[in-house]
Design an enzyme around this catalytic site. Structure first.
Site, PDB file in Angstrom:
ATOM      1  CE  LYS A  22       2.676  37.843  20.812  1.00  0.00           C
ATOM      2  NZ  LYS A  22       2.198  39.041  21.540  1.00  0.00           N
ATOM      3  CG  ASN A  23      -1.268  39.323  20.282  1.00  0.00           C
ATOM      4  OD1 ASN A  23      -0.513  38.986  21.198  1.00  0.00           O
ATOM      5  ND2 ASN A  23      -0.905  40.175  19.348  1.00  0.00           N
ATOM      6  CB  CYS A  99       7.560  45.326  22.137  1.00  0.00           C
ATOM      7  SG  CYS A  99       7.051  43.649  21.864  1.00  0.00           S
ATOM      8  NE  ARG A 104       2.633  48.658  23.296  1.00  0.00           N
ATOM      9  CZ  ARG A 104       2.789  47.367  23.052  1.00  0.00           C
ATOM     10  NH1 ARG A 104       3.987  46.886  22.895  1.00  0.00           N
ATOM     11  NH2 ARG A 104       1.762  46.552  22.963  1.00  0.00           N
ATOM     12  CG  ASP A 307       1.665  42.886  15.728  1.00  0.00           C
ATOM     13  OD1 ASP A 307       2.343  43.812  16.205  1.00  0.00           O
ATOM     14  OD2 ASP A 307       0.700  42.384  16.324  1.00  0.00           O
ATOM     15  NE  ARG A 400       8.002  39.061  24.833  1.00  0.00           N
ATOM     16  CZ  ARG A 400       7.733  40.354  24.697  1.00  0.00           C
ATOM     17  NH1 ARG A 400       8.670  41.192  24.381  1.00  0.00           N
ATOM     18  NH2 ARG A 400       6.508  40.814  24.888  1.00  0.00           N
TER      19      ARG A 400
END
Ligand code: EPU
Length: 419
Positions: A22-23, A99, A104, A307, A400
């Site tokens: 994903k990232n 999230c 952030r 994560d 997601r």
């Protein structure tokens, strides 16, 4: 909104393949704005964050605007800002959400763009209270020598992409070391960019001015997702009789593998054998296995990934003794532990960054909501080893980040249904 019904206690067995990262994929999709036409990208995971990013990129191509409603929901929308600014000379965007794992902020991004000559203005709030930011650089951007005050993965990626269409050389210092940064540079270089040092602390970009990259370098294949791989390894340690994880990027997971060894998990890695380009990892969980407590501290790459902190906490509930978890990257990332306690875990939250997990404990089924991508999957893992039938709601959060996780877990023996 989907919910998972999960009957715990089934032993898992079989093979599972790790999907594309994903990232790694998100910045590549954003970078497509730097190109004359769409570059070919393969092995993109079919997950909700990717679908949203594709919608955003299409929107920018059609209207030169970043869609506020979508962008405010996903943190990774910040990745679009640099390419939009570099290509169109302006970018208006909402403060990115995503999230519920901490504040952030975007201060390092803003300092970086300003160092390249962009003018920043705060443009007030939407009717729903979202902050709107705007940047403009009507005469184009210039290369700069910029030092990150705080290490930032998407910050490094965002400024690297912006610098590709700036005039002259940019040097980014104290850059993030995560493998996704190096992958993005590889992808851009394959199509004409000149970036060196990505994956080290100093990245140098020779800007092209406003000349777009030409998509001619051939297809770029997204590597396997190191976080999904690590999560599946922890799941295997918790619940598998025998599990083989294909496409396991072991070199990117050295900190996790060292921790698993200390916990007492036995695994074996089979090296790649072309045409298979990634190793596989096999785990066997001895009968009535109880792990050893181990302390972890999350760190930037190559340290223990934040994560994987929530999946590790579930493993720690099955280890004997007190495991201290120290989350150093985000301040809101231990909240899900209250849910684990509702399931019977014995976790003491010391402060927003530290918790002690006392094990081993028997977990019991509960009805819970998925708080975010990673903690959501951790709750699913807890439900898979709990006694009874759990309901985990708000599965959009899990969708997601993980492609069809229910189908793939069912294929290795999990009793999990989407309703
Ligand atoms: N930070 C600042 N100012 C900034 C940006 C970041 O102070 O302008 C701070 C953050 O508050 C945090 C730290 O720097 O304390 C690190 O944040 P970073 O910017 O590196 O995180 P990110 O780039 O927003 C990426 C991943 C996250 C992953 C983190 C850390 C993507 C799209 N996201 O986020 O992934 O947790 O790096 O490795 O690559 C996930 O996939 O579930 C996820 C949250």
């Amino acid at each position: 909104m989907a919910t998972f019904l999960i009957k715990g206690g089934r032993l898992l067995e079989g093979e599972i393949e790790v999907r594309g990262s994903k990232n790694a994929a998100l910045p590549l999709l954003a970078a497509s704005l730097l190109f004359d036409k769409n570059p070919e990208i393969k092995n993109v995971p079919q997950i909700e964050d990717i679908f949203r990013m594709k919608e955003l990129v299409l929107g920018v191509k059609e209207s030169e605007k970043i869609d506020t409603e979508i962008a405010k929901k996903i943190r990774a929308s910040i990745l679009l800002v640099g390419p939009t600014l570099a290509r169109f000379g302006r970018a208006v965007f909402p403060h990115p959400g995503g999230c519920v794992i901490g504040a952030r902020p975007i201060d390092v991004f803003l300092s970086g763009w300003q160092a390249m000559g962009a003018e920043y203005a705060y443009s007030g709030k939407t009717a729903h209270g979202t902050d709107i930011h705007s940047l403009k650089a009507p005469n184009g951007l210039s290369g700069c020598d910029f030092t990150f005050r705080a290490l930032s993965v998407t910050g490094t990626e965002g400024l690297m992409m912006t610098a590709v269409l700036a005039k002259g050389k940019t040097i980014l210092r104290n850059a993030a070391l995560e493998p996704e940064v190096a992958r993005l540079a590889e992808f851009l270089n394959k199509n004409g960019a000149k970036i060196s040092g990505a994956g080290t602390t100093t990245v140098i970009i020779e800007g092209r001015g406003v000349e777009l990259l030409r998509a001619g370098g051939g297809a770029f294949c997204i590597p396997p997702d190191r976080i999904e791989a690590g999560t599946l390894a922890i799941l295997g340690a918790l619940a598998a009789k025998k599990l083989v994880i294909r496409n396991f990027p072991g070199e990117e997971l050295v900190a996790l593998l060292a921790v698993l060894k200390d916990v007492g998990v036995e695994y074996e890695i089979t090296p790649p054998n072309p045409p298979v380009f990634f190793p596989s990892l096999a785990l066997e969980r001895p009968r009535s296995w109880i792990g050893r407590a181990v302390n972890i501290k999350t760190k930037e790459y190559p340290g223990f990934p934040t994560d994987l902190q929530a999946p590790f906490a579930v493993l720690a509930t099955q280890a004997s003794g007190a495991s201290m978890i120290h989350e150093t990257i985000f301040e809101g990332r231990l909240n899900y532990m209250e849910d684990l306690n509702k399931m019977g875990a014995r976790i003491i939250l010391c402060d927003p960054h530290r918790a002690i997990v006392n094990g081993p404990t028997v977990l019991h089924a509960r009805t819970l909501e998925s708080p975010d991508i990673r903690a959501g999957l951790a709750l699913i893992m807890a439900a898979l080893i709990a006694e009874g039938e759990s309901q985990i709601g708000n599965i959009y959060q899990v969708d997601r980040g993980y492609e069809k996780i229910d189908e793939r877990l069912r294929a290795i023996g999990a009793d999990i249904k989407r309703i």
